[in-house]
Motif scaffolding. Structure first.
Motif, mmCIF file in Angstrom:
data_model
loop_
_atom_site.group_PDB
_atom_site.id
_atom_site.type_symbol
_atom_site.label_atom_id
_atom_site.label_comp_id
_atom_site.label_asym_id
_atom_site.label_seq_id
_atom_site.Cartn_x
_atom_site.Cartn_y
_atom_site.Cartn_z
ATOM 1 N N VAL A 47 0.864 -1.167 0.000
ATOM 2 C CA VAL A 47 0.000 0.000 0.000
ATOM 3 C C VAL A 47 0.902 1.218 0.000
ATOM 4 C CG1 VAL A 47 -1.680 1.298 1.372
ATOM 5 C CG2 VAL A 47 -1.827 -1.188 1.256
ATOM 6 N N HIS A 48 0.589 2.186 -0.816
ATOM 7 C CA HIS A 48 1.350 3.437 -0.834
ATOM 8 C C HIS A 48 0.938 4.194 0.427
ATOM 9 C CE1 HIS A 48 2.946 7.290 -1.904
ATOM 10 N NE2 HIS A 48 3.388 6.848 -3.070
ATOM 11 N N MET A 49 1.735 4.057 1.483
ATOM 12 C CA MET A 49 1.382 4.605 2.785
ATOM 13 C C MET A 49 1.187 6.123 2.743
ATOM 14 S SD MET A 49 1.068 2.206 4.962
ATOM 15 C CE MET A 49 1.296 0.456 4.859
ATOM 16 N N GLN A 50 2.032 6.816 2.005
ATOM 17 C CA GLN A 50 1.903 8.273 1.943
ATOM 18 C C GLN A 50 0.595 8.675 1.267
ATOM 19 O OE1 GLN A 50 5.851 8.918 0.118
ATOM 20 N NE2 GLN A 50 6.056 10.481 1.712
ATOM 21 N N GLN A 51 0.238 7.981 0.198
ATOM 22 C CA GLN A 51 -1.010 8.302 -0.489
ATOM 23 C C GLN A 51 -2.204 7.950 0.398
ATOM 24 O OE1 GLN A 51 -1.158 9.979 -3.488
ATOM 25 N NE2 GLN A 51 -3.262 10.249 -2.826
ATOM 26 N N ALA A 52 -2.118 6.834 1.122
ATOM 27 C CA ALA A 52 -3.201 6.453 2.025
ATOM 28 C C ALA A 52 -3.396 7.505 3.117
ATOM 29 C CB ALA A 52 -2.907 5.083 2.645
ATOM 30 N N ALA A 53 -2.304 8.031 3.650
ATOM 31 C CA ALA A 53 -2.399 9.077 4.674
ATOM 32 C C ALA A 53 -3.048 10.332 4.099
ATOM 33 C CB ALA A 53 -1.020 9.401 5.234
ATOM 34 N N ALA A 78 5.588 8.706 10.850
ATOM 35 C CA ALA A 78 5.940 7.531 10.048
ATOM 36 C C ALA A 78 4.699 6.662 9.942
ATOM 37 C CB ALA A 78 7.075 6.754 10.712
ATOM 38 N N PHE A 79 4.552 6.004 8.822
ATOM 39 C CA PHE A 79 3.388 5.160 8.583
ATOM 40 C C PHE A 79 3.825 3.707 8.524
ATOM 41 C CE2 PHE A 79 2.794 9.198 6.232
ATOM 42 C CZ PHE A 79 1.886 9.765 7.115
ATOM 43 N N ARG A 80 3.237 2.886 9.367
ATOM 44 C CA ARG A 80 3.627 1.480 9.443
ATOM 45 C C ARG A 80 2.535 0.528 8.977
ATOM 46 N NH1 ARG A 80 7.953 3.520 9.320
ATOM 47 N NH2 ARG A 80 9.257 3.894 11.122
ATOM 48 N N ALA A 81 1.258 0.978 9.045
ATOM 49 C CA ALA A 81 0.164 0.083 8.670
ATOM 50 C C ALA A 81 -1.065 0.894 8.282
ATOM 51 C CB ALA A 81 -0.187 -0.851 9.825
ATOM 52 N N VAL A 82 -1.894 0.271 7.467
ATOM 53 C CA VAL A 82 -3.190 0.829 7.103
ATOM 54 C C VAL A 82 -4.224 -0.230 7.437
ATOM 55 C CG1 VAL A 82 -4.674 1.529 5.179
ATOM 56 C CG2 VAL A 82 -2.297 2.284 5.253
ATOM 57 N N VAL A 83 -5.279 0.178 8.122
ATOM 58 C CA VAL A 83 -6.387 -0.719 8.430
ATOM 59 C C VAL A 83 -7.572 -0.279 7.582
ATOM 60 C CG1 VAL A 83 -7.953 -1.596 10.199
ATOM 61 C CG2 VAL A 83 -5.575 -1.032 10.794
ATOM 62 N N VAL A 84 -8.088 -1.187 6.769
ATOM 63 C CA VAL A 84 -9.251 -0.902 5.936
ATOM 64 C C VAL A 84 -10.417 -1.672 6.527
ATOM 65 C CG1 VAL A 84 -10.246 -1.049 3.633
ATOM 66 C CG2 VAL A 84 -7.794 -0.600 3.904
ATOM 67 N N GLU A 88 -19.326 -0.482 1.926
ATOM 68 C CA GLU A 88 -20.251 -0.866 0.862
ATOM 69 C C GLU A 88 -19.844 -0.275 -0.484
ATOM 70 O OE1 GLU A 88 -22.723 -3.058 1.151
ATOM 71 O OE2 GLU A 88 -22.012 -3.355 3.184
ATOM 72 N N SER A 89 -19.109 0.832 -0.448
ATOM 73 C CA SER A 89 -18.730 1.473 -1.702
ATOM 74 C C SER A 89 -17.250 1.815 -1.677
ATOM 75 C CB SER A 89 -19.563 2.739 -1.911
ATOM 76 O OG SER A 89 -19.312 3.641 -0.861
ATOM 77 N N ALA A 90 -16.775 2.359 -2.764
ATOM 78 C CA ALA A 90 -15.365 2.734 -2.868
ATOM 79 C C ALA A 90 -15.017 3.795 -1.827
ATOM 80 C CB ALA A 90 -15.075 3.256 -4.268
ATOM 81 N N LEU A 91 -13.759 3.827 -1.446
ATOM 82 C CA LEU A 91 -13.315 4.823 -0.481
ATOM 83 C C LEU A 91 -13.435 6.215 -1.064
ATOM 84 C CD1 LEU A 91 -10.118 3.086 0.909
ATOM 85 C CD2 LEU A 91 -12.355 3.262 1.986
ATOM 86 N N GLU A 92 -13.875 7.121 -0.250
ATOM 87 C CA GLU A 92 -14.020 8.508 -0.678
ATOM 88 C C GLU A 92 -12.867 9.318 -0.101
ATOM 89 O OE1 GLU A 92 -17.273 11.786 0.329
ATOM 90 O OE2 GLU A 92 -18.088 9.954 -0.557
ATOM 91 N N ALA A 93 -12.168 10.029 -0.957
ATOM 92 C CA ALA A 93 -11.019 10.815 -0.513
ATOM 93 C C ALA A 93 -11.469 11.955 0.398
ATOM 94 C CB ALA A 93 -10.270 11.377 -1.714
ATOM 95 N N GLN A 94 -10.707 12.165 1.451
ATOM 96 C CA GLN A 94 -10.944 13.272 2.366
ATOM 97 C C GLN A 94 -10.060 14.439 1.944
ATOM 98 O OE1 GLN A 94 -13.282 12.918 4.944
ATOM 99 N NE2 GLN A 94 -13.654 11.067 3.769
ATOM 100 N N SER A 95 -10.508 15.621 2.240
ATOM 101 C CA SER A 95 -9.739 16.804 1.878
ATOM 102 C C SER A 95 -8.836 17.212 3.035
ATOM 103 C CB SER A 95 -10.703 17.946 1.542
ATOM 104 O OG SER A 95 -9.984 19.131 1.323
ATOM 105 N N ILE A 96 -7.592 17.504 2.745
ATOM 106 C CA ILE A 96 -6.686 18.026 3.760
ATOM 107 C C ILE A 96 -5.856 19.138 3.131
ATOM 108 C CG2 ILE A 96 -4.939 16.241 3.344
ATOM 109 C CD1 ILE A 96 -4.373 16.516 6.459
ATOM 110 N N GLU A 97 -5.754 20.221 3.847
ATOM 111 C CA GLU A 97 -5.007 21.386 3.373
ATOM 112 C C GLU A 97 -3.526 21.230 3.703
ATOM 113 O OE1 GLU A 97 -6.371 24.376 2.040
ATOM 114 O OE2 GLU A 97 -8.258 23.270 1.846
ATOM 115 N N ASP A 98 -2.695 21.848 2.902
ATOM 116 C CA ASP A 98 -1.266 21.901 3.181
ATOM 117 C C ASP A 98 -1.068 22.881 4.341
ATOM 118 O OD1 ASP A 98 1.488 22.163 3.228
ATOM 119 O OD2 ASP A 98 1.679 22.389 1.059
#
Length: 170
Positions: A47-53, A78-84, A88-98
Motif C-alpha cells: 500500500v502506498h502509505m503516503q497516499q493512504a495518509a 511515520a506510517f507502518r500500517a493501514v487498516v481498511v 459498501e462502496s469505494a473509499l471517498e477521498a478526504q480533503s486536507i489542506e497543506d
C-alpha cells in the motif's frame, strides 16, 4: 466493492519475527465487520502509505518534497500500517489542506534539490533531515538525535549498538 478481509496470520512471520504478535492482534479484533491490515513492509501486496495518509485526510502529501505533513506533527511522522474496515462502496477521498507556508514549501523543495545534487547521498544523511527541518509545522515533535541516527545513518555498527542498548532497557 468492499475489500476482502485480511487472512488470519498462521505461524510466525519469518521476515519480521512478529508473526505471533500480528496473530494475537488480529484475533483480538472480534467484529462482524470485515477488515484488512496492510503493513508497510508486507510483500507482495503493498500500500502506498503516503497516499493512504493523504487520501484519508491524515496528512498532506507534498509532491515537491515527497513527504507528508501532518497539521500537528509536521514531517515527524511515520506510517507502518493501514487498516481498511469493510465498506459498501469505494473509499471517498478526504480533503486536507497543506499546513505549510509558501516559504516552507520552497525551502523544502530547495533542500531536496541540494540533497539530490551529490551522488553519495547515503553517506550524507543530514541533508535528508534538512528537508524535514525546513518545515516549521510540528517542530516540537522533531525526532531526537538518537532517533535520527537510527533511521538515517547507514552505519550498521551504530544500528546494532542501538538495538543492543534497547534490548537491555526494555
Amino acid at each position: 466493492p468492499a475489500p476482502a478481509p485480511a487472512p488470519a496470520a498462521s505461524g510466525s512471520d519469518e521476515r519480521s519475527g512478529e508473526g505471533s504478535t500480528r496473530k494475537q492482534h488480529e484475533r483480538s479484533l472480534t467484529t462482524a465487520v470485515p477488515y484488512a491490515v496492510f503493513y508497510s513492509h508486507d510483500q507482495p501486496v503493498s500500500v502506498h502509505m503516503q497516499q493512504a495518509a493523504h487520501t484519508s485526510g491524515l496528512a498532506f502529501k507534498c509532491d515537491k518534497c515527497y513527504l507528508n505533513i501532518h497539521p500537528v506533527y509536521g514531517t515527524w511522522i511515520a506510517f507502518r500500517a493501514v487498516v481498511v474496515i469493510g465498506r459498501e462502496s469505494a473509499l471517498e477521498a478526504q480533503s486536507i489542506e497543506d499546513p505549510r507556508t509558501e516559504l516552507e514549501v520552497e525551502r523544502m523543495a530547495s533542500e531536496l534539490r541540494r540533497a539530490m545534487e551529490r551522488p553519495d547521498h547515503r553517506s550524507h544523511w543530514r541533508r535528508w533531515v534538512r528537508i524535514r527541518d525546513a518545515c516549521e509545522v510540528g517542530r516540537a515533535h522533531r525526532y531526537t538525535e538518537q532517533q535520527l541516527q537510527f533511521h538515517y545513518d547507514p552505519d550498521v555498527r551504530r544500528l546494532l549498538a542501538e538495538l543492543d542498548y534497547t534490548s537491555y532497557s526494555i
